[in-house]
Enzyme design. Structure first.
Site, PDB file in Angstrom:
ATOM      1  N   SER A 186       0.812  -1.213   0.227  1.00 45.84           N
ATOM      2  CA  SER A 186      -0.033  -0.073  -0.022  1.00 45.84           C
ATOM      3  C   SER A 186       0.939   1.276  -0.071  1.00 45.84           C
ATOM      4  CB  SER A 186      -0.827  -0.141   1.105  1.00 45.84           C
ATOM      5  OG  SER A 186      -2.033   0.808   1.165  1.00 45.84           O
ATOM      6  N   GLU A 309      -9.200  -4.910  -4.950  1.00 48.83           N
ATOM      7  CA  GLU A 309      -8.549  -4.032  -4.018  1.00 48.83           C
ATOM      8  C   GLU A 309      -9.701  -3.154  -3.235  1.00 48.83           C
ATOM      9  OE1 GLU A 309      -5.364  -3.801  -3.108  1.00 48.83           O
ATOM     10  OE2 GLU A 309      -4.189  -4.452  -4.665  1.00 48.83           O
ATOM     11  N   HIS A 369      -7.972  -5.227  -0.687  1.00 51.50           N
ATOM     12  CA  HIS A 369      -6.619  -4.488  -0.385  1.00 51.50           C
ATOM     13  C   HIS A 369      -6.353  -5.317   0.926  1.00 51.50           C
ATOM     14  CE1 HIS A 369      -3.522  -1.453  -0.663  1.00 51.50           C
ATOM     15  NE2 HIS A 369      -3.962  -0.923   0.352  1.00 51.50           N
TER      16      HIS A 369
END
Length: 442
Positions: A186, A309, A369
């Site tokens: 990330s 995600e 994610h």
């Protein structure tokens, strides 16, 4: 166990995975005006430093994801203390063994996170012969607000300083300073992508892994100045490093709601973080377009995203969550992969797609994610990742999947080869890895 470093001796602990040395400072404590300066060398210490307890963490807000327990990802939040520019070292043995080194940079939207998060337990890496280093860095206003009189991207400068520490010191912990892989997820992955375009990073690492980051995630200076102006107005001070140096970290956290929802679109740029964070890298050129300036040409790259995600931010499949994931991570990952392949001749660029679907949130979270992290760290069987609020949901993880995914990361760190050809995109999911031709490659 006691290890002698240039700054002083540090004591660690031994467990079933090897040895662990915690809270080792790689730079001086960022206090007062030092919060807005480049990281300075640590002055060192006398005697033996206790490396058996975790360090303080960078000042940060609490983030809420509703029914989903994200504590394993964000860690304990802000644990006050001055010396949080620190790192943990997990090693099979501090014996000068010359093992591959992996340096992990955590995510958290540039405002939260630390190496104390439970997801970053490096026991499996040490078990498999890797020295793992996990890094803390400045966040939010001290780390990324663009201020007159302060160097930009101070959080990135912290990661660079940590890599310099690794280069100079990791041999004492059994690692090979010439075989370093830096990897992040990330925001941490976006920082790793920026390192590939940073001249000062040359020679500090041989390989890089970008997990759900973006090569096009930086704010332009014009966008950054909008955030700076809003922060200065909320604090009632001039937008300078000198003015901000007199303000407490508590007040910085207090103005964060005033910075949420800023319109950062300009005539030439969209908001690369889609309103999720007002903080991030500030660069005149996106990292994917500046790889020739940094070490990218000589670095092996493993890069990829999860297939859903955006579901972390909106798990409703009827919404535009998947489009959000593409905006935040997919497009910038593809652009970084293509740029690296062009500059490196295509022989050292490996792309993956992670597709295992978590059953959390009544099955709607999917391959969102962060879902790959328990598999990368080979801890997907931990009970605190399962249940009604756990990241992986009530169902057990598929047998052997975490071991397979983890082995890809370890193999890449050892040799630069994740186990597939560089001209395919490999899917990592519930079954054995499979490959598909990468579009546009011959």
């Amino acid at each position: 166990m006691i290890v002698e470093t240039r700054a002083g001796a540090v004591r660690g602990v031994r467990d079933d995975s090897g040895e662990l040395y915690r809270a080792i400072p790689y730079a001086a404590a960022p206090v007062g005006a030092g919060r807005f300066a480049a990281p300075a060398p640590h002055p060192g210490w006398s005697g033996v430093r206790d490396g058996t307890q975790p360090s303080p963490t960078a000042p940060q807000p609490v983030r809420d994801f509703g029914r989903l327990d994200m504590t394993p990802y964000f860690g304990p939040g802000w644990v006050p203390g001055e010396e949080y520019l620190s790192l943990d070292v997990r090693t099979p043995s501090a014996d000068g063994g010359g093992r591959p080194v992996m340096v992990f940079v955590h995510g958290g939207g540039f405002v939260t996170g630390s190496n104390r998060a439970a997801l970053y337990d490096g026991g499996a890496f040490a078990r498999d012969g890797v020295v793992l280093v996990t890094v803390n860095y400045r966040l939010g206003v001290p780390g990324f607000l663009d201020l007159r009189g302060a160097p930009a991207n101070r959080g990135l400068l912290d990661v660079l300083a940590a890599l310099g520490w690794v280069r100079a010191t990791i041999a004492a912990f059994g690692g090979d300073p010439d075989n370093v892989t830096v990897f992040g997820q990330s925001a941490g992955a976006t920082l790793v992508g920026a390192l590939l375009a940073t001249p000062e990073a040359k020679g500090l690492f041989r390989r890089a892994i970008v997990q759900s980051g973006s090569g096009t995630g930086a704010f332009t200076p014009e966008q950054a100045q909008r955030v700076t102006a809003a922060a200065a107005a909320a604090l009632g001070v001039e937008p300078t490093a000198d003015a901000f140096a007199a303000i407490s970290d508590e007040r910085f956290l207090g103005i964060l709601p005033a910075l949420a929802g800023l319109d950062l679109r300009t005539r030439t740029a969209t908001d690369p973080l889609a309103g999720l964070s007002p903080f991030g890298l500030v660069l005149p050129v996106q990292p994917a377009d500046a790889l020739a300036d940094g070490p990218a040409r000589d670095v092996d790259l493993l890069i990829g995203t999860n297939t859903e995600e955006g579901r972390l931010y909106d798990p409703d499949p009827a919404t535009a969550a998947d489009a959000l994931g593409e905006t935040l991570f997919g497009a910038g990952t593809a652009r970084m992969a293509q740029a690296h392949a062009q500059i490196s001749g295509g022989r050292r660029t490996y792309v993956y797609s992670f597709g295992y679907r978590s059953t959390a949130l009544d099955g709607q979270l999917g391959a969102a994610h962060t879902v790959e992290l328990p598999f990368v760290f080979d801890i997907a069987d931990k009970p605190w990742l399962h249940g009604a609020t756990g990241l992986l949901g009530p169902d057990p993880a598929p047998a052997g999947l975490a071991a397979r995914v983890h082995s890809v990361w370890v193999s890449f760190a050892n040799t630069g080869d994740p186990g597939w050809a560089s001209d395919v995109v490999t899917t990592l999911g519930a079954g054995p890895a499979s490959g598909a031709a990468r579009p546009g490659r011959s």
